[in-house]
Enzyme design. Structure first.
Site, PDB file in Angstrom:
ATOM      1  N   GLY A 289      -6.487  72.804  39.278  1.00  0.00           N
ATOM      2  CA  GLY A 289      -5.908  72.124  40.509  1.00  0.00           C
ATOM      3  C   GLY A 289      -4.621  72.915  40.363  1.00  0.00           C
TER       4      GLY A 289
ATOM      5  N   GLN B  73      -5.042  63.914  40.850  1.00  0.00           N
ATOM      6  CA  GLN B  73      -5.644  62.503  40.388  1.00  0.00           C
ATOM      7  C   GLN B  73      -5.785  62.059  41.425  1.00  0.00           C
ATOM      8  OE1 GLN B  73      -5.557  62.285  37.531  1.00  0.00           O
ATOM      9  NE2 GLN B  73      -4.229  63.206  36.506  1.00  0.00           N
TER      10      GLN B  73
ATOM     11  N   SER C 266     -10.134  69.488  40.794  1.00  0.00           N
ATOM     12  CA  SER C 266     -10.230  69.472  39.213  1.00  0.00           C
ATOM     13  C   SER C 266     -10.616  69.356  38.746  1.00  0.00           C
ATOM     14  CB  SER C 266      -9.149  70.054  38.668  1.00  0.00           C
ATOM     15  OG  SER C 266      -8.899  70.949  38.233  1.00  0.00           O
TER      16      SER C 266
ATOM     17  N   HIS D 220     -12.801  68.919  36.085  1.00  0.00           N
ATOM     18  CA  HIS D 220     -12.147  68.011  35.002  1.00  0.00           C
ATOM     19  C   HIS D 220     -12.351  67.031  35.193  1.00  0.00           C
ATOM     20  CE1 HIS D 220      -8.603  68.785  33.130  1.00  0.00           C
ATOM     21  NE2 HIS D 220      -8.302  69.661  34.564  1.00  0.00           N
TER      22      HIS D 220
ATOM     23  N   CYS E 261      -0.571  68.381  30.764  1.00  0.00           N
ATOM     24  CA  CYS E 261      -0.858  69.533  31.536  1.00  0.00           C
ATOM     25  C   CYS E 261      -0.601  70.800  31.071  1.00  0.00           C
ATOM     26  CB  CYS E 261      -0.883  69.543  32.720  1.00  0.00           C
ATOM     27  SG  CYS E 261      -2.034  68.390  33.303  1.00  0.00           S
TER      28      CYS E 261
END
Length: 386
Positions: A71, A180, A200, A202, A328
């Site tokens: 991301g 998210q 993203s 993961h 992050c």
């Protein structure tokens, strides 16, 4: 020692079916997708099949999906291309965005490449929609609006359709960080009316190191990375084929199981709210975290009624993984920009924020373990403060 993982907004465990899919590719399809021989063509076919599947799931065209590493790369590519190549001279955003968005915007601002307007944030963590509507009417500068679909720390959801309608009306570009929300909500890019989005793997039980960006064809964004011309010239570098296959499989599973997973996770979040409220006097929740219509069902931002900088360590000793903010940027326990935006320094010094984030793998027993540990920690502080 018990091990309870409640930090799924930071990353998720890889789904067993995703692992299986990736291992098969690693073993049997190791060619370079840019090679013209059969090994390369087999890899290229997997790559394009993944692109096609993802595009269908988002109601996008395959040519609007570009694979990236994550991301952060996706958001950087979008924002920097808009300013460097598409003539954007004004960005409307907030101090509540993911760090990769805030830092990209701040860097461009510091180089005098763009004017940045940061919207007011209301006490519940929502943007000031009235202020936005007034600002977007000014068409004297080409504008990019960059507002995240869901806040990664407190979970507030953006009214994307309301923003996109205004950006269209006043000829602005609209980028929303959907890291998210992709895989957690049905996302139809045409229905939402967005120009750019990011994902993203993961975050949805896929592998780290794989992601994508969506860019509406009419935007014509340009590359950040030069090289062999992969991803139709937007993102050079040999593609992470098994990661991309894992990303596609993870998204497929997430959407197939969406109804069941949503029901299960909402139940856990509701249970956590009830248990924390009943057993810790003065506990509250940040933003709209306990409003299921306006907040991510996967995130609960807890506000404990005491200040404890070591709470992450104390929970770790009990085998419980949560976050004291966003994971992050740094492992350090420090006040996040989100908390600084929502609260005064005095208020911050009287509370401890925790982000509890759930997945389909969590159980009520995990919540019980968290609550019982927090009750023990809280009792020490509440007795002292009584």
């Amino acid at each position: 020692m018990q091990k309870v993982y409640l930090d799924n907004a930071a990353t998720t465990a890889i789904h067993p079916q995703v692992i299986e899919e990736m291992v098969n590719v690693m073993k049997d399809c190791y060619g370079n997708p840019s090679s013209t021989h059969i090994f390369g063509r087999e890899a290229k076919a997997l790559l394009e099949l993944a692109r096609k599947k993802i595009a269908q799931q988002l109601n996008a065209a395959p040519a609007e999906i570009y694979f990236t590493s994550c991301g952060t790369e996706s958001n950087n590519t979008i924002i920097r291309s808009c300013v460097n190549d598409l003539g954007v001279t004004r960005i409307i955003t907030t101090y509540m965005e993911h760090k990769c968005v805030m830092e990209s915007v701040s860097d461009l601002e510091s180089r005098d490449k763009v004017e940045v307007i940061r919207l007011n944030i209301l006490k519940d963590g929502s943007i000031d929609y009235d202020q936005f509507e007034e600002l977007i009417k000014d068409q004297s500068k080409k504008t990019l609006v960059s507002l995240m679909h869901a806040n990664n720390e407190i979970g507030n959801l953006l009214d994307v359709k309301r923003i996109s309608a205004l950006t269209k009306e006043y000829n602005a570009l609209f980028h929303t960080d959907t890291v998210q929300t992709v895989g957690h909500y049905p996302i139809d890019v045409e229905d939402l009316g967005i120009d750019f989005a990011s994902c993203s793997a993961h975050k949805i039980h896929g592998p780290k190191g794989a992601g994508f960006l969506y860019a509406r064809k009419s935007t014509h964004i340009k590359p950040l990375i030069a090289g062999g011309g992969q991803e139709r010239g937007l993102r050079s570098g040999t593609e992470n084929v098994y990661g991309i296959v894992g990303l596609s499989k993870a998204l497929e599973i997430s959407l197939e199981e969406l109804e069941n997973h949503t029901k299960h996770i909402e139940g856990l979040k509701k249970y956590a709210i009830e248990e924390l409220t009943a057993k810790i006097p003065g506990v509250a929740f940040n933003g709209l975290s306990n409003d299921f219509e306006k907040s991510l069902y996967t995130v609960l931002s807890v506000k404990l009624p005491f200040h404890d900088t070591l709470i992450g360590f104390e929970l770790e000793l009990a085998g419980i993984a949560v976050s004291q903010g966003s994971a992050c940027s740094s492992g350090a326990a420090k006040v996040s920009k989100v908390m600084e935006t929502l609260y005064t320094e005095e208020e911050v010094n009287q509370m401890t924020p925790l982000r509890v984030s759930f997945s389909y793998m969590n159980t009520k027993e995990d919540i019980d373990a968290l609550v019982s540990t927090l009750v023990k920690i809280s009792s020490k502080h509440l007795v002292v403060n009584a």
